[in-house]
Design an enzyme around this catalytic site. Sequence first.
Site, PDB file in Angstrom:
ATOM      1  N   ASP A   1      64.802  47.576  72.011  1.00 53.74           N
ATOM      2  CA  ASP A   1      63.648  46.925  71.370  1.00 53.74           C
ATOM      3  C   ASP A   1      63.805  46.983  69.845  1.00 53.74           C
ATOM      4  O   ASP A   1      62.974  47.538  69.122  1.00 53.74           O
ATOM      5  CB  ASP A   1      62.325  47.600  71.785  1.00 53.74           C
TER       6      ASP A   1
ATOM      7  N   ASP B   1      67.440  51.040  66.872  1.00 56.17           N
ATOM      8  CA  ASP B   1      68.119  50.286  67.941  1.00 56.17           C
ATOM      9  C   ASP B   1      69.314  49.523  67.363  1.00 56.17           C
ATOM     10  O   ASP B   1      70.349  49.383  68.018  1.00 56.17           O
ATOM     11  CB  ASP B   1      67.176  49.276  68.590  1.00 56.17           C
TER      12      ASP B   1
ATOM     13  N   THR C   1      67.110  52.133  75.114  1.00 54.86           N
ATOM     14  CA  THR C   1      66.631  52.655  73.824  1.00 54.86           C
ATOM     15  C   THR C   1      65.232  52.138  73.498  1.00 54.86           C
ATOM     16  O   THR C   1      64.811  52.184  72.338  1.00 54.86           O
ATOM     17  CB  THR C   1      67.601  52.292  72.671  1.00 54.86           C
TER      18      THR C   1
ATOM     19  N   PHE D   1      57.181  57.539  72.173  1.00 58.80           N
ATOM     20  CA  PHE D   1      56.833  56.124  72.268  1.00 58.80           C
ATOM     21  C   PHE D   1      57.413  55.439  73.506  1.00 58.80           C
ATOM     22  O   PHE D   1      56.684  54.777  74.257  1.00 58.80           O
ATOM     23  CB  PHE D   1      57.296  55.401  70.997  1.00 58.80           C
ATOM     24  N   ASN D   2      58.707  55.523  73.731  1.00 62.16           N
ATOM     25  CA  ASN D   2      59.332  54.755  74.824  1.00 62.16           C
ATOM     26  C   ASN D   2      58.732  55.119  76.186  1.00 62.16           C
ATOM     27  O   ASN D   2      58.501  54.243  77.019  1.00 62.16           O
ATOM     28  CB  ASN D   2      60.847  54.980  74.853  1.00 62.16           C
TER      29      ASN D   2
ATOM     30  N   HIS E   1      66.898  57.916  66.322  1.00 63.20           N
ATOM     31  CA  HIS E   1      66.669  58.193  67.737  1.00 63.20           C
ATOM     32  C   HIS E   1      67.724  57.540  68.642  1.00 63.20           C
ATOM     33  O   HIS E   1      68.434  58.205  69.375  1.00 63.20           O
ATOM     34  CB  HIS E   1      65.302  57.641  68.163  1.00 63.20           C
ATOM     35  N   ASP E   2      67.782  56.227  68.614  1.00 59.53           N
ATOM     36  CA  ASP E   2      68.521  55.483  69.640  1.00 59.53           C
ATOM     37  C   ASP E   2      70.031  55.675  69.623  1.00 59.53           C
ATOM     38  O   ASP E   2      70.650  55.673  70.705  1.00 59.53           O
ATOM     39  CB  ASP E   2      68.163  54.001  69.541  1.00 59.53           C
TER      40      ASP E   2
HETATM   41  O1  RIB Z   1      60.158  57.267  69.870  1.00 64.71           O
HETATM   42  C1  RIB Z   1      61.306  56.676  69.329  1.00 64.71           C
HETATM   43  C2  RIB Z   1      61.699  55.468  70.113  1.00 64.71           C
HETATM   44  O2  RIB Z   1      60.670  54.487  70.052  1.00 64.71           O
HETATM   45  C3  RIB Z   1      62.943  54.767  69.549  1.00 64.71           C
HETATM   46  O3  RIB Z   1      63.628  54.128  70.582  1.00 64.71           O
HETATM   47  C4  RIB Z   1      62.364  53.752  68.613  1.00 64.71           C
HETATM   48  O4  RIB Z   1      63.253  52.643  68.396  1.00 64.71           O
HETATM   49  C5  RIB Z   1      61.152  53.313  69.385  1.00 64.71           C
HETATM   50  O5  RIB Z   1      61.579  52.370  70.363  1.00 64.71           O
HETATM   51 CA    CA Z   2      64.070  51.729  70.370  1.00 64.98          CA
END
Ligand code: RIB
Ligand code: CA
Length: 308
Positions: A10, A15, A120, A161-162, A236-237
């Site tokens: 996303d 990403d 991701t 979040f994801n 993160h990703d």
């Molecule tokens: O919490 C971090 C995640 O949420 C990462 O994948 C960021 O790109 C968002 O998608």
């Molecule tokens: Ca992401």
Amino acid sequence: MALPVIVDCDPGHDDMVALLLAGRHADLLAVTTVAGNAPLERSTYNALLAIQLFNFTAHVHPGADRPLTAKSGFATGLHGASGLDGPVLPPLHLSPSPRSAVEAILETTRQVDGCWLIGTGPLTNIALSLRADPTLLDRIAGISIMGGGLSFGNVTAGAEFNLWVDPEAAAIVIHSGAPLIISPLDVTHQLMVTPRFADQVRALDSSIASFMADLFRVFAERYRDVFFDEAIGPLHDPCAVLAVTHPELFEFREMAITVVTGHGPGRGLMLADRRASKLDEPINAKVAVRIDADAALDLVLRAIESIP
Ligand code: RIB
Ligand code: CA
């Protein structure tokens, strides 16, 4: 021989870096997009922009524009309405594939055995693919996701979040029985980009380096504005990609993982059952708990440097 991978994403600043590393260090067979950091149209546009800027050949397949059971929640506070605030976005010359994300995941894994699915973003597409064809499990090498938090969250006190956007999809993936690697916030917050790193990138002195440096600068500044006292942005990703392509950079722990579904205050919480007793819940995930951040950042720098 480069590992075959499909990245479901996303984009989103981090990403983009995940896509860059996947294209550089794996055989990036396809990219599928999902609503998350930004609406589906934007995450698809941004994934196409990554393919164009990085000179990759994978097609981009749009997927779910909302989670399985709720309305979408976007992270535009961090990534902006475009999903890629920071650099001036160049004109896009690519179009999305007419094949959907689920079609691409199912067909690509039928053509190429031993593919890694790297998630991701919210896991809606991967969950829908597993629902549509359970034999997908027999064809893939495993699933590597960025998601969850063992000791803290970012959307709520405990939810990441994801997993928070689509915990029902996350539960399908986590309990699918697939070999599963999870990179939670506990490890992704060890991989920070700083203005100094952005300057190192900019010093590579190419148009893509300038683009990525702008992404890193704004990403770090947004994290300062929303979370931290200084401009540092957790990558993160890229952890979900590097856990597959460069596992030697990580320390993993095997855990029994589950996720809280529904719409209550615990939505999206990732729970690691670490009771010493015999677990009802079987061990179902390799969880990344440490990363060699310097080595990972050097791979990011070199990947940017490799783009003509
Ligand atoms: O919490 C971090 C995640 O949420 C990462 O994948 C960021 O790109 C968002 O998608
Ligand atoms: Ca992401």
